[in-house]
Design a protein around this motif. Structure first.
Motif, short mmCIF file in Angstrom:
data_model
loop_
_atom_site.label_atom_id
_atom_site.label_comp_id
_atom_site.label_asym_id
_atom_site.label_seq_id
_atom_site.Cartn_x
_atom_site.Cartn_y
_atom_site.Cartn_z
N GLU A 1 29.95 23.58 -57.22
CA GLU A 1 29.24 22.52 -56.50
C GLU A 1 30.10 21.27 -56.47
O GLU A 1 30.88 21.00 -57.39
CB GLU A 1 27.90 22.22 -57.16
N ASN A 2 30.00 20.52 -55.37
CA ASN A 2 30.74 19.27 -55.24
C ASN A 2 29.85 18.26 -54.51
O ASN A 2 29.80 18.25 -53.28
CB ASN A 2 32.06 19.52 -54.47
N PRO A 3 29.16 17.41 -55.29
CA PRO A 3 28.24 16.43 -54.68
C PRO A 3 28.96 15.45 -53.75
O PRO A 3 28.40 15.05 -52.74
CB PRO A 3 27.64 15.71 -55.89
N LYS A 4 30.20 15.07 -54.11
CA LYS A 4 30.94 14.08 -53.33
C LYS A 4 31.29 14.62 -51.95
O LYS A 4 31.07 13.96 -50.93
CB LYS A 4 32.22 13.70 -54.10
N GLU A 5 31.82 15.83 -51.91
CA GLU A 5 32.18 16.46 -50.63
C GLU A 5 30.99 17.18 -49.99
O GLU A 5 31.14 17.78 -48.92
CB GLU A 5 33.33 17.45 -50.82
N LEU B 1 29.37 20.03 -50.97
CA LEU B 1 29.66 21.47 -50.87
C LEU B 1 28.95 22.22 -51.98
O LEU B 1 28.82 21.73 -53.11
CB LEU B 1 31.17 21.71 -51.02
#
Lengths: 104, 104
Positions: free
Chosen positions: B43-47, B49
């Motif tokens: 998981e990537n909250p910033k991007e 995704l």
């Protein structure tokens, strides 16, 4: 916090055994990259893709590696490089038996 | 031959602890998917995704899962889903300490 780096790129080979033999020294050198814990080498001869899944000690190490790796691939003529840095959701990964002893 | 399935998609959350709590039942159900050995939840909250790295017993299982998973995500309103099935280069991954005991 440990981070997962996911990289894949258009690649025309070599694949399989030929790749293993040719890139053994490169693999050895990757063990010396700062913050690198492990790498899974990925390849798909049919779709003509190469890549890697890495575990890094933290985001800065993962980011620095991605920049170095992308530059090296571009020098080799590889154009389309996709790289993303992810958090690992440990509770869910643990339920699904992920090999995550290094992350805990 | 065992295969690695790499999936990522545009995702607006929930992330982190909220994701862990909400998707625990889904994670449990993934253990019952045919041929599934493990999943790393990414998981990537910033991007913005979401994604997963999976190990499957073979290509047919990985392909069937990718099709089911893509359909489920589309039902949830997720549009951009990227999925690739890879061979794992075991000699090179072994040099780089990859957690691959299940592949050997």
């Amino acid at each position: 916090m440990k981070k997962l780096l996911q990289v894949d790129f258009d690649f025309t080979g070599p694949f399989g055994e030929e790749m293993s033999t040719l890139l053994m020294d490169l693999a050895q050198s990757i063990n010396n990259e700062p913050g690198m814990i492990w790498k899974i080498w990925t390849e798909n001869p049919k779709e003509q893709l190469g890549g890697g899944i890495y575990l890094f000690e933290n985001e800065a190490y993962a980011q620095a590696y991605l920049e170095m790796h992308s530059a090296r691939l571009k020098e080799m003529g590889v154009e389309k490089i996709r790289g993303h840095i992810f958090d690992i959701n440990l509770p869910l990964s643990t339920i699904n038996h992920a090999p995550m002893t290094e992350v805990k």
